[in-house]
Design a protein around this motif. Structure first.
Motif, mmCIF file in Angstrom:
data_model
loop_
_atom_site.group_PDB
_atom_site.id
_atom_site.type_symbol
_atom_site.label_atom_id
_atom_site.label_comp_id
_atom_site.label_asym_id
_atom_site.label_seq_id
_atom_site.Cartn_x
_atom_site.Cartn_y
_atom_site.Cartn_z
ATOM 1 N N VAL A 45 0.839 -1.198 0.000
ATOM 2 C CA VAL A 45 0.000 0.000 0.000
ATOM 3 C C VAL A 45 0.876 1.250 0.000
ATOM 4 N N ILE A 46 1.927 1.228 0.805
ATOM 5 C CA ILE A 46 2.843 2.367 0.859
ATOM 6 C C ILE A 46 3.510 2.585 -0.501
ATOM 7 N N ALA A 47 4.017 1.504 -1.080
ATOM 8 C CA ALA A 47 4.711 1.606 -2.363
ATOM 9 C C ALA A 47 3.767 2.049 -3.476
ATOM 10 N N ASN A 48 2.561 1.521 -3.471
ATOM 11 C CA ASN A 48 1.637 1.765 -4.576
ATOM 12 C C ASN A 48 0.926 3.106 -4.501
ATOM 13 N N TYR A 49 0.594 3.540 -3.296
ATOM 14 C CA TYR A 49 -0.234 4.733 -3.153
ATOM 15 C C TYR A 49 0.449 5.928 -2.507
ATOM 16 N N GLN A 50 1.445 5.689 -1.677
ATOM 17 C CA GLN A 50 2.003 6.783 -0.883
ATOM 18 C C GLN A 50 3.423 7.179 -1.276
ATOM 19 N N THR A 51 4.005 6.449 -2.197
ATOM 20 C CA THR A 51 5.378 6.719 -2.631
ATOM 21 C C THR A 51 5.368 7.605 -3.873
ATOM 22 N N PRO A 52 6.183 8.654 -3.920
ATOM 23 C CA PRO A 52 6.252 9.510 -5.117
ATOM 24 C C PRO A 52 6.598 8.695 -6.359
ATOM 25 N N ASP A 53 6.089 9.111 -7.493
ATOM 26 C CA ASP A 53 6.301 8.371 -8.737
ATOM 27 C C ASP A 53 7.778 8.122 -9.029
ATOM 28 N N ASN A 54 8.619 9.111 -8.731
ATOM 29 C CA ASN A 54 10.038 8.962 -9.063
ATOM 30 C C ASN A 54 10.780 8.034 -8.104
ATOM 31 N N ALA A 55 10.077 7.526 -7.090
ATOM 32 C CA ALA A 55 10.696 6.575 -6.164
ATOM 33 C C ALA A 55 10.007 5.208 -6.183
ATOM 34 N N LYS A 56 8.970 5.066 -6.980
ATOM 35 C CA LYS A 56 8.205 3.825 -7.002
ATOM 36 C C LYS A 56 9.029 2.636 -7.500
ATOM 37 N N GLU A 57 9.870 2.854 -8.490
ATOM 38 C CA GLU A 57 10.638 1.732 -9.027
ATOM 39 C C GLU A 57 11.530 1.116 -7.950
ATOM 40 N N ALA A 58 12.221 1.979 -7.209
ATOM 41 C CA ALA A 58 13.083 1.482 -6.137
ATOM 42 C C ALA A 58 12.261 0.781 -5.059
ATOM 43 N N ALA A 59 11.094 1.340 -4.759
ATOM 44 C CA ALA A 59 10.232 0.751 -3.731
ATOM 45 C C ALA A 59 9.766 -0.637 -4.133
ATOM 46 N N PHE A 60 9.304 -0.761 -5.367
ATOM 47 C CA PHE A 60 8.792 -2.052 -5.811
ATOM 48 C C PHE A 60 9.904 -3.071 -6.050
ATOM 49 N N LYS A 61 11.067 -2.613 -6.439
ATOM 50 C CA LYS A 61 12.176 -3.550 -6.590
ATOM 51 C C LYS A 61 12.470 -4.220 -5.251
ATOM 52 N N GLN A 62 12.522 -3.423 -4.202
ATOM 53 C CA GLN A 62 12.767 -3.967 -2.875
ATOM 54 C C GLN A 62 11.626 -4.875 -2.432
ATOM 55 N N LEU A 63 10.412 -4.463 -2.755
ATOM 56 C CA LEU A 63 9.244 -5.226 -2.345
ATOM 57 C C LEU A 63 9.201 -6.595 -3.033
ATOM 58 N N THR A 64 9.600 -6.655 -4.297
ATOM 59 C CA THR A 64 9.632 -7.956 -4.986
ATOM 60 C C THR A 64 10.662 -8.886 -4.348
ATOM 61 N N GLU A 65 11.763 -8.326 -3.886
ATOM 62 C CA GLU A 65 12.775 -9.150 -3.218
ATOM 63 C C GLU A 65 12.236 -9.699 -1.896
ATOM 64 N N GLU A 66 11.527 -8.860 -1.151
ATOM 65 C CA GLU A 66 10.927 -9.298 0.102
ATOM 66 C C GLU A 66 9.870 -10.381 -0.163
ATOM 67 N N ALA A 67 9.078 -10.174 -1.195
ATOM 68 C CA ALA A 67 8.030 -11.136 -1.531
ATOM 69 C C ALA A 67 8.621 -12.474 -1.946
#
Length: 221
Positions: A45-67
């Protein structure tokens, strides 16, 4: 084509948000799995809705590793695989370009694998996620997108969870995408009236905002 978002080298303070305490082998417990899955969902939710667009790629990259680590440590629990697929889809959207296609293909393959063994798990989330991929990913010759497959999967999701917020929202979104705005209105309203999901209040709030926006657009057509 999935919208391109430029890469950003800045780090995201998501690790502390997740705070996942991994267990492996026989030490793995259902309660620990549920806790880690819950943390992953809130981090999404944080990555998808609350993270600025220019930081989403880094957020989701980390999230995929955690997943993915959750999948490994849970010995391929289907719920973990579904959520790895969801994070991969988010990463693809943030990344954009041709590199995104490999990510959505991996997401699709994970979901198809779960579909073979436990298709009804998580109240049809497998079908909802597959349907969403098939209507949002470009079709041949660029990608595997297929509107007919999308409709079939989304309708299966609705059969399993007729009052679910995601099942109704994504079917409404699909209908809008294909120009069936009048029909979409009913499903956007069902999404807005959907019962709360235990422990998912943050996701429900954001999804209902999307449903309200989609409804407003559909009503103008």
């Amino acid at each position: 084509m999935i919208k391109h978002v430029s890469k950003l080298s800045a780090t995201l303070a998501l690790t502390s948000t997740l705070g996942l305490a991994w267990l492996t082998g026989p030490a793995w417990a259902d309660s620990q799995f549920d806790d880690n899955l819950n943390k992953l969902q809130h981090a999404w939710v944080i990555a998808n809705y609350q993270t600025p667009d220019n930081a989403k790629e880094a957020a989701f990259k980390q999230l995929t590793e955690e997943a993915h680590q959750l999948v490994v440590n849970s010995q391929n629990a289907p719920e973990a695989q579904v959520w790895e697929a969801i994070t991969l889809s988010g990463y693809a959207k943030a990344k954009g370009g041709l590199g995104a296609l490999k990510l959505v293909e991996k997401s699709r393959d994970l979901l198809l694998g779960v579909e073979k063994t436990q298709p009804e798990i998580m109240q049809g989330s497998v079908y909802t996620s597959l349907g969403t991929l098939y209507y949002r990913v470009p079709g041949w010759p660029i990608g595997f997108g297929d509107k007919k497959k999308a409709k079939s999967y989304l309708e299966k999701a609705l059969q399993l969870n007729p009052t679910g917020i995601d099942a109704n929202y994504f079917y409404a979104d699909y209908l809008s995408e294909t120009g069936e705005y009048k029909k979409a209105i009913d499903y956007y309203r069902k999404a807005l009236d959907a019962p709360a999901r235990p422990g998912r209040a943050d996701a429900d709030t954001e999804r209902k905002k999307e449903a309200q926006q989609g409804l407003a657009v559909a009503q103008t057509h």
